[in-house]
Design a protein around this motif. Sequence first.
Motif, PDB file in Angstrom:
ATOM      1  N   TRP A 444     -19.693 -49.716  30.906  1.00  0.00           N
ATOM      2  CA  TRP A 444     -18.670 -49.163  30.012  1.00  0.00           C
ATOM      3  C   TRP A 444     -17.772 -50.284  29.489  1.00  0.00           C
ATOM      4  O   TRP A 444     -17.424 -50.308  28.302  1.00  0.00           O
ATOM      5  N   SER A 445     -17.406 -51.207  30.347  1.00  0.00           N
ATOM      6  CA  SER A 445     -16.528 -52.296  29.953  1.00  0.00           C
ATOM      7  C   SER A 445     -17.201 -53.233  28.954  1.00  0.00           C
ATOM      8  O   SER A 445     -16.569 -53.728  28.008  1.00  0.00           O
ATOM      9  N   LEU A 446     -18.488 -53.491  29.154  1.00  0.00           N
ATOM     10  CA  LEU A 446     -19.221 -54.356  28.224  1.00  0.00           C
ATOM     11  C   LEU A 446     -19.310 -53.708  26.842  1.00  0.00           C
ATOM     12  O   LEU A 446     -19.146 -54.385  25.818  1.00  0.00           O
ATOM     13  N   ALA A 447     -19.597 -52.401  26.809  1.00  0.00           N
ATOM     14  CA  ALA A 447     -19.650 -51.701  25.522  1.00  0.00           C
ATOM     15  C   ALA A 447     -18.287 -51.731  24.842  1.00  0.00           C
ATOM     16  O   ALA A 447     -18.188 -51.914  23.616  1.00  0.00           O
ATOM     17  N   ARG A 448     -17.234 -51.582  25.625  1.00  0.00           N
ATOM     18  CA  ARG A 448     -15.878 -51.626  25.074  1.00  0.00           C
ATOM     19  C   ARG A 448     -15.565 -53.024  24.520  1.00  0.00           C
ATOM     20  O   ARG A 448     -14.930 -53.159  23.468  1.00  0.00           O
ATOM     21  N   ALA A 449     -16.010 -54.061  25.227  1.00  0.00           N
ATOM     22  CA  ALA A 449     -15.783 -55.423  24.740  1.00  0.00           C
ATOM     23  C   ALA A 449     -16.506 -55.651  23.416  1.00  0.00           C
ATOM     24  O   ALA A 449     -15.968 -56.281  22.494  1.00  0.00           O
ATOM     25  N   ALA A 451     -17.048 -53.463  21.166  1.00  0.00           N
ATOM     26  CA  ALA A 451     -16.346 -52.718  20.123  1.00  0.00           C
ATOM     27  C   ALA A 451     -14.967 -53.292  19.821  1.00  0.00           C
ATOM     28  O   ALA A 451     -14.354 -52.922  18.814  1.00  0.00           O
ATOM     29  N   GLN A 452     -14.491 -54.217  20.679  1.00  0.00           N
ATOM     30  CA  GLN A 452     -13.135 -54.747  20.516  1.00  0.00           C
ATOM     31  C   GLN A 452     -13.130 -56.265  20.382  1.00  0.00           C
ATOM     32  O   GLN A 452     -12.316 -56.961  20.991  1.00  0.00           O
ATOM     33  N   GLY A 453     -14.048 -56.757  19.578  1.00  0.00           N
ATOM     34  CA  GLY A 453     -14.052 -58.177  19.249  1.00  0.00           C
ATOM     35  C   GLY A 453     -14.336 -59.092  20.412  1.00  0.00           C
ATOM     36  O   GLY A 453     -13.916 -60.253  20.409  1.00  0.00           O
ATOM     37  N   GLY A 454     -15.061 -58.598  21.412  1.00  0.00           N
ATOM     38  CA  GLY A 454     -15.428 -59.417  22.551  1.00  0.00           C
ATOM     39  C   GLY A 454     -14.373 -59.533  23.628  1.00  0.00           C
ATOM     40  O   GLY A 454     -14.571 -60.260  24.612  1.00  0.00           O
ATOM     41  N   ARG A 455     -13.248 -58.841  23.497  1.00  0.00           N
ATOM     42  CA  ARG A 455     -12.175 -58.956  24.488  1.00  0.00           C
ATOM     43  C   ARG A 455     -12.594 -58.277  25.798  1.00  0.00           C
ATOM     44  O   ARG A 455     -12.908 -57.100  25.827  1.00  0.00           O
ATOM     45  N   ARG A 456     -12.544 -59.038  26.878  1.00  0.00           N
ATOM     46  CA  ARG A 456     -12.976 -58.558  28.186  1.00  0.00           C
ATOM     47  C   ARG A 456     -11.787 -57.965  28.933  1.00  0.00           C
ATOM     48  O   ARG A 456     -10.733 -58.598  29.032  1.00  0.00           O
ATOM     49  N   ASN A 457     -11.978 -56.766  29.479  1.00  0.00           N
ATOM     50  CA  ASN A 457     -10.881 -56.085  30.159  1.00  0.00           C
ATOM     51  C   ASN A 457     -10.695 -56.645  31.576  1.00  0.00           C
ATOM     52  O   ASN A 457     -11.388 -57.583  32.001  1.00  0.00           O
TER      53      ASN A 457
END
Length: 472
Positions: A444-449, A451-457
């Motif tokens: 989930w975090s990788l998919a989010r990254a 979608a958000q310009g590569g920003r890692r949570n």
Amino acid sequence: MAPSAMSRWTRSLSEARPVSYWLDDPGRPGPEPALTGAETCDLLVVGGGYSGLWTALIAKERDPGRDVVLLEGREVGWAASGRNGGFCAASLTHGLPNGLTRWPDQIHRLERLGARNLDAIEETVARHSIDCDFERSGEIDVATEPYQARELQDRYEEIRSQGLADGIEFLDTDAVRDQVNSPTFEAGLYDRRGVAMLHPAKLAWGLKRACIDLGVRVHEHTPALTLKPCGAGMTVRTPYGAVRARAVALGTNVFPSLVRRVRAYTVPVYDYALMTEPLTAGQLASIGWRNRQGLGDSANQFHYFRLSADNRILWGGYDAVYPYGGRVRAEYDDRPETYAKLAGHFFTCFPQLEGVRFTHAWGGAIDTCSRFSAFFGTAHAGKVAYAAGYTGLGVGATRFGAEVMLDLLAGERTERTELEMVRRKPLPFPPEPFAWTGIALTKWSLARADAQGGRRNLWLRTMDRLGLGFDS
């Protein structure tokens, strides 16, 4: 994605057979007879994929008088070795960035050994006349978003500063689209010599023939059931017999190891791919691709794609599915929802190929470890060696792993066995439900990254600090 577009793209799957294109071959060799009764040998190799085949072949090449037996539970090449994309890379570390992060002090040696390993594969293919469509065509990592283009530029500058950029070229938008014409491509990193394309199943079948020609006794449809000490050696029991050997090499990869303590270091992740019908001359011209490189995009959830010898496009990746409990089951090999997703992504990348049909759609498990590259070890006082954890990049690296296993069984200190990646293991995966929860959260975090310009949570940054390497 508009519903009409999705419907149009899924129609391209209407005639796709749920089998690996590579294995769907009328020239596929028949199996060798199953083991019945008792046998003895110097070296027993368990597993008829690349790991086992390379181990058996190199063992005979090192010592033609060595008596070698190879056991395969089904047929040689039926699993990951016959279902992968056919990217044969020089990298032993699942790519240069992963190697630089984990073993910066030894990266030049690792790169040199990897290049030597790929050269040896090419030489073996020629010497044994293995017809596996081997093409030293290279690979381009492509950026499909502006932030990925910046990351590729930064990666190129880093490897150039380390003196590792020989044969590697950064491509801007015009340059990468001149190589392969997709409106989604923003930039590329072109490795001209470090990757070959091949027919993966034909490589496995050719290695099997080469082994038999050198005197290896190959038994298919012969699963190894148990591994136990027996005097100065080891005994492996099979359904209809047993093999007693002085030494055992395990190349079982995604399947449960006969050395139980090794099992926690890998989990199965299911990967899926499509294969198109052969492209016409006009369709090929519309996308360029004159140099036939392998391609992979730079997202965390990435695609890999390449041309076959008969000008089909293999398109795979993106979804990586971990089944709860880490079970390997045939029912997971077919996943229509992933095929539909991949078809939509394909036509987004190549809209000029609208109307092309897919002939094959398939999936299967790969063995994943927490550092994304192989690990090695011994058991039973050095009489058993194993290599596993290739994480989808084993077409080339398994040959190196075979040499490591043989060095370990011989008790030799070599340039290979002195490597930190050989001497140390990755972190094991936790038991359930923690493994499933952690992997799901990472996906989930990788998919989010993406979608958000590569920003890692925070979760991904924590994984990075722990050295778990979830970056692709």
